[in-house]
Design an enzyme around this catalytic site. Structure first.
Site, PDB file in Angstrom:
ATOM      1  N   GLU A 161     -47.523 -81.551 -38.880  1.00 18.31           N
ATOM      2  CA  GLU A 161     -48.279 -82.250 -39.908  1.00 18.31           C
ATOM      3  C   GLU A 161     -48.593 -83.675 -39.436  1.00 18.31           C
ATOM      4  O   GLU A 161     -49.720 -84.152 -39.599  1.00 18.31           O
ATOM      5  CB  GLU A 161     -47.452 -82.268 -41.195  1.00 18.31           C
ATOM      6  CG  GLU A 161     -48.233 -82.496 -42.454  1.00 18.31           C
ATOM      7  CD  GLU A 161     -49.305 -81.466 -42.720  1.00 18.31           C
ATOM      8  OE1 GLU A 161     -49.086 -80.267 -42.403  1.00 18.31           O
ATOM      9  OE2 GLU A 161     -50.378 -81.863 -43.226  1.00 18.31           O
ATOM     10  N   THR A 202     -43.836 -83.943 -35.744  1.00 22.19           N
ATOM     11  CA  THR A 202     -44.123 -82.714 -36.493  1.00 22.19           C
ATOM     12  C   THR A 202     -45.589 -82.342 -36.418  1.00 22.19           C
ATOM     13  O   THR A 202     -46.462 -83.176 -36.138  1.00 22.19           O
ATOM     14  CB  THR A 202     -43.731 -82.844 -37.984  1.00 22.19           C
ATOM     15  OG1 THR A 202     -44.593 -83.800 -38.609  1.00 22.19           O
ATOM     16  CG2 THR A 202     -42.283 -83.235 -38.148  1.00 22.19           C
ATOM     17  N   ASN A 224     -34.557 -72.936 -50.964  1.00 21.34           N
ATOM     18  CA  ASN A 224     -35.205 -73.922 -51.809  1.00 21.34           C
ATOM     19  C   ASN A 224     -34.310 -75.149 -51.867  1.00 21.34           C
ATOM     20  O   ASN A 224     -33.285 -75.161 -52.544  1.00 21.34           O
ATOM     21  CB  ASN A 224     -35.415 -73.340 -53.198  1.00 21.34           C
ATOM     22  CG  ASN A 224     -36.151 -74.309 -54.098  1.00 21.34           C
ATOM     23  OD1 ASN A 224     -36.279 -75.495 -53.791  1.00 21.34           O
ATOM     24  ND2 ASN A 224     -36.638 -73.816 -55.210  1.00 21.34           N
ATOM     25  N   ASP A 242     -45.024 -81.894 -49.607  1.00 17.62           N
ATOM     26  CA  ASP A 242     -46.180 -81.558 -50.452  1.00 17.62           C
ATOM     27  C   ASP A 242     -46.343 -82.627 -51.529  1.00 17.62           C
ATOM     28  O   ASP A 242     -45.375 -83.016 -52.175  1.00 17.62           O
ATOM     29  CB  ASP A 242     -45.969 -80.184 -51.103  1.00 17.62           C
ATOM     30  CG  ASP A 242     -45.902 -79.076 -50.061  1.00 17.62           C
ATOM     31  OD1 ASP A 242     -46.524 -79.233 -48.994  1.00 17.62           O
ATOM     32  OD2 ASP A 242     -45.216 -78.068 -50.314  1.00 17.62           O
ATOM     33  N   GLU A 263     -36.529 -74.543 -45.152  1.00 20.01           N
ATOM     34  CA  GLU A 263     -37.934 -74.268 -45.402  1.00 20.01           C
ATOM     35  C   GLU A 263     -38.047 -73.159 -46.442  1.00 20.01           C
ATOM     36  O   GLU A 263     -37.317 -72.181 -46.410  1.00 20.01           O
ATOM     37  CB  GLU A 263     -38.619 -73.878 -44.078  1.00 20.01           C
ATOM     38  CG  GLU A 263     -40.042 -73.410 -44.174  1.00 20.01           C
ATOM     39  CD  GLU A 263     -40.969 -74.344 -44.937  1.00 20.01           C
ATOM     40  OE1 GLU A 263     -41.055 -75.539 -44.614  1.00 20.01           O
ATOM     41  OE2 GLU A 263     -41.623 -73.849 -45.894  1.00 20.01           O
TER      42      GLU A 263
HETATM   43  C1  LIG Z   1     -46.746 -80.288 -45.723  1.00 19.77           C
HETATM   44  S1  LIG Z   1     -45.417 -79.390 -45.081  1.00 19.77           S
HETATM   45  C2  LIG Z   1     -44.666 -80.477 -43.898  1.00 19.77           C
HETATM   46  C3  LIG Z   1     -43.864 -79.745 -42.864  1.00 19.77           C
HETATM   47  C4  LIG Z   1     -43.173 -80.587 -41.799  1.00 19.77           C
HETATM   48  N1  LIG Z   1     -42.156 -81.459 -42.361  1.00 19.77           N
HETATM   49  C5  LIG Z   1     -44.173 -81.378 -40.992  1.00 19.77           C
HETATM   50  O1  LIG Z   1     -44.153 -82.604 -41.084  1.00 19.77           O
HETATM   51  O2  LIG Z   1     -44.972 -80.767 -40.294  1.00 19.77           O
HETATM   52  C6  LIG Z   1     -44.231 -79.310 -46.369  1.00 19.77           C
HETATM   53  C7  LIG Z   1     -43.276 -78.171 -46.186  1.00 19.77           C
HETATM   54  O3  LIG Z   1     -42.239 -78.236 -47.155  1.00 19.77           O
HETATM   55  C8  LIG Z   1     -41.946 -76.932 -47.589  1.00 19.77           C
HETATM   56  N2  LIG Z   1     -41.301 -77.025 -48.913  1.00 19.77           N
HETATM   57  C9  LIG Z   1     -41.878 -77.392 -50.076  1.00 19.77           C
HETATM   58  N3  LIG Z   1     -40.983 -77.365 -51.071  1.00 19.77           N
HETATM   59  C10 LIG Z   1     -39.807 -76.974 -50.523  1.00 19.77           C
HETATM   60  C11 LIG Z   1     -38.507 -76.745 -51.045  1.00 19.77           C
HETATM   61  N4  LIG Z   1     -38.266 -76.914 -52.352  1.00 19.77           N
HETATM   62  N5  LIG Z   1     -37.524 -76.335 -50.213  1.00 19.77           N
HETATM   63  C12 LIG Z   1     -37.782 -76.160 -48.890  1.00 19.77           C
HETATM   64  N6  LIG Z   1     -38.994 -76.363 -48.354  1.00 19.77           N
HETATM   65  C13 LIG Z   1     -39.992 -76.762 -49.144  1.00 19.77           C
HETATM   66  C14 LIG Z   1     -43.270 -76.244 -47.597  1.00 19.77           C
HETATM   67  O4  LIG Z   1     -43.138 -74.825 -47.553  1.00 19.77           O
HETATM   68  C15 LIG Z   1     -43.930 -76.814 -46.353  1.00 19.77           C
HETATM   69  O5  LIG Z   1     -43.684 -76.038 -45.205  1.00 19.77           O
END
Ligand SMILES: C[S@@+](CC[C@H](N)C(=O)[O-])C[C@H]1O[C@@H](n2cnc3c(N)ncnc32)[C@H](O)[C@@H]1O
Lengths: 409, 252
Positions: free
Chosen positions: B229, B227, B129, B152, B96
């Site tokens: 989301e 999850t 990341n 995202d 994350e």
């Molecule tokens: C919309 S959320 C979905 C979270 C979870 N998978 C769910 O279904 O509830 C997308 C997540 O991906 C993370 N994220 C985005 N780009 C990322 C990256 N390059 N590396 C790690 N995490 C990332 C964001 O911080 C966010 O918490």
């Protein structure tokens, strides 16, 4: 705020000077230098400066700083590429541009396969593209000596080894290994091949002031040479090297007996040395000279070096370059390990004054001009080598203004 | 419970961390530079720190047992929590980008470990990341499952390269996945669903699971429900689009 980090690179562009580059034909038929957008070639066969011809639809030479220049296909082709997002392939016979490939992004590294049918380039995001030169269109650092792998390095310290695909136009998807160990941006890679090990070892130089040796099949780190430390200790009589010293470029000799490494030092002394072998430091006298690019000619054994930058603000010479050559790096006879490296006098360089005038753009510069240039080279190299980091204050500011932090207090 | 009194970020009734103390910016730019530690190579990943029960001392992390599942962009960690008990012997990690969210998941796992002795020892989280550092965490062919749940969307064309599924990133995912390993994706954004499916379909090292295979895979059911989301989308009656693909050997 969100976009700031990625846009930073672009907005910096105007102030980013471009280091001068050098490439030497494998049989030393010609030498090419790139200073800013200017590609300069001296042909030894005709013993004259070359004027490059480009009748392609773009009809122009490079329009922005050249970031990569090298020979390929056993010297039949020369390729140049850079910030104008153009990759230009030149015939070394006619000195015409035979192909121009448009990249989506600015290009940072380029290589041509030995058979001359593919050009491979990396854009500034580290994405590797391959273009079929016979049918230019579509998509592309270094090929392994056997042509089976493409090596590419990016700003995140890793070297990626990709299997050269059966059908290159479908892209190169199969990763053989990652070479992981550098702790700063990888600035240069080359293969070290010996008669006993023709498939070669990969050597890489980095902003972490080391040169490392790798097995590309497994990605394992075989050896690490702290060249910064070596140059520091050997150079300044045991004085601590107080600043980091980035490796700016390296090259290998064709018999695998030598790796020449250019090291940037904060103190005005510069060295070339051979890691993994009894280490030898060659001080370059006669002014501040930080090689921005090195090339060793496989047939003559001469080591060609260039220093210089373009886009130099507030100087009477907006771009300048200085070419120097080291001789005596080839073993004098096979059973001796003795080398007598010697920085050649300008008059003794093949091509002499005529060549220097073409490649440098001028015969000589005053010492002051060079000191200014050396400063610019340092800036340019650290821009290239150091990951763009926020200054610590800015980082603190970002932290303070972050909403998630605010809630806590 | 006394401890929870002292720590207002933990809920009094459940002992679990309360989400509102861990709110973060909705979106981070994944291409910006990092200021968190990154292991130099997969050998440098601290298994002792992440899975103390599996690796009782730091010198017993001899590489015999490795992480096999990775939840990329794990958010608040709901999927990992469900998987932890479904595959109690499999090591899994969430990746994350947002630090507060990562902290939340860490606290959540620790609280679950305390409340359920012997359980949730196989799950951990790391702030990183994933677009840059996947090869620093996993060796070639190490993973058997990768999850991309409700990533995202990055709608704008110029931001497509920030998407966690792309042709280029799939090369890296194919590298860390073993042959036969599975990549699970789901989204409520139709355009992104199409994009992820197309990227996977076009990639020579992935093939779609058949509907029979999807039917019998217990993990598929979790994609839309496990999850935070996914639950939000379900509550709002939103549609979801999934693409589940297997890593195959490239044809010669
Ligand atoms: C919309 S959320 C979905 C979270 C979870 N998978 C769910 O279904 O509830 C997308 C997540 O991906 C993370 N994220 C985005 N780009 C990322 C990256 N390059 N590396 C790690 N995490 C990332 C964001 O911080 C966010 O918490």
């Amino acid at each position: 705020m969100e976009d700031a980090p990625t846009e930073l690179g672009d907005s910096n562009k105007d102030t980013e000077v471009a280091p001068a580059l050098i490439a030497v034909h494998p049989s030393q038929d010609s030498v090419a230098t790139a200073v800013g957008s200017d590609l300069r070639v001296f042909d030894f066969r005709q013993n004259c400066a070359v004027s490059l011809k480009d009748d392609s639809s773009e009809g122009s030479l490079h329009r922005d700083s050249i970031r990569a220049v090298r020979y390929g296909a056993h010297g039949k082709l020369l390729v140049s590429a850079g910030d104008d997002k153009l990759v230009k392939v030149w015939s070394t016979l006619s000195w015409r541009c035979i192909t121009t490939v448009c990249s989506e992004k600015r290009v940072s590294a380029v290589a041509i396969s030995d058979d001359g049918s593919y050009v491979c380039f990396a854009d500034k995001f580290g994405v590797v593209w391959i273009v079929d030169l016979d049918t230019p269109d579509g998509q592309v650092v270094e090929f392994s000596p056997d042509g089976k792998y493409i090596l590419s390095a990016d700003r995140d310290f890793k070297i990626r080894v990709t299997v050269f695909p059966k059908n290159p136009l479908d892209g190169a998807h199969e990763i053989q290994s990652f070479c992981l160990g550098h702790t700063e941006f990888v600035s240069c890679i080359a293969f070290l091949c010996t008669p006993e090990y023709p498939q070669g070892f990969l050597v890489s130089g980095s902003g972490d002031s080391t040169v490392r040796m790798w097995d590309i099949i497994s990605g394992s780190l075989l050896d690490t040479c702290e060249v910064g430390e070596k140059a520091g200790l050997l150079g300044s009589n045991g004085r601590e090297a107080e600043c980091y010293s980035a490796v700016t470029d390296l090259c290998t000799s064709s018999d695998g007996s030598l790796v020449a490494v250019a090291v940037q030092r904060q103190v005005p002394e510069n060295f070339l040395l051979h890691p993994f072998f009894p280490c030898q430091v060659v001080p370059i006298r006669g002014g501040t000279f930080i090689p921005t690019s090195l090339q060793m000619c496989s047939s003559t054994g001469l080591l060609w070096m260039i220093t210089g930058v373009s886009n130099l603000r507030g100087s009477e010479y907006p771009s300048l370059a200085r070419v120097r050559v080291i001789s005596g790096l080839k073993k004098s006879n096979s059973d001796s390990n003795e080398r007598e490296p010697n920085v050649m006098d300008d008059n003794d360089i093949p091509g002499g004054a005529k060549l220097l005038e073409k490649l440098q753009g001028s015969l000589s510069y005053s010492e002051e001009v060079f000191l200014a240039a050396a400063e610019a080279v340092k800036t340019a190299m650290s821009n290239l080598l150091i990951k763009k980091q926020y200054s610590s204050e800015k980082r603190e500011f970002r932290k303070r203004t972050r909403n998630d932090k605010k809630i806590k207090h | 419970m006394l401890e929870n009194e002292a720590n207002p970020t933990l809920s009094k009734s459940t002992g679990l961390p309360r989400k509102r103390f861990y709110r973060a910016r909705a979106h981070s730019n994944p291409l910006s530079d990092s200021h968190f530690p990154i292991p130099i190579s997969p050998h440098h990943v601290d298994y002792f720190l992440h899975y103390p029960q599996f690796f009782p001392s730091s010198d017993q992390t001899d590489g015999s047992k490795k992480i096999q599942f990775a939840d990329i962009g794990c958010g608040f960690g709901g999927l990992l929590i469900s998987l932890a008990t479904l595959f109690p012997e499999t090591l899994m990690i969430g990746m994350e980008l947002r630090d507060k969210v990562t902290e939340y998941v860490k606290e959540r796992i620790l609280a679950l470990r305390t409340a359920n002795p012997g359980q949730y020892q196989n799950v951990s989280v790391v702030r990183t990341n994933s677009m840059k550092y996947i090869p620093n965490y996993f060796e070639k062919g190490q993973l058997s499952k990768m999850f991309f749940l409700f990533p995202d969307p990055h709608f704008k064309e110029k931001n497509h390269r920030r998407r966690v599924i792309s042709r280029f990133l799939l090369d890296e995912y194919a590298y860390v996945l073993q042959v036969g390993g599975i990549i699970y994706t789901i989204t409520d954004v139709e355009e992104l669903g199409e994009w992820m499916k197309t990227c996977l379909q076009d990639h020579p090292m992935f093939e779609a699971l058949t509907s029979e295979e999807l039917e019998v895979d217990p993990v598929v059911k979790l994609l839309s429900s496990a999850t935070e989301e996914g639950q939000k989308v379900a509550r709002n009656g939103g549609q979801t689009f999934q693409a589940v693909y297997r890593r195959i050997a490239p044809s010669l």
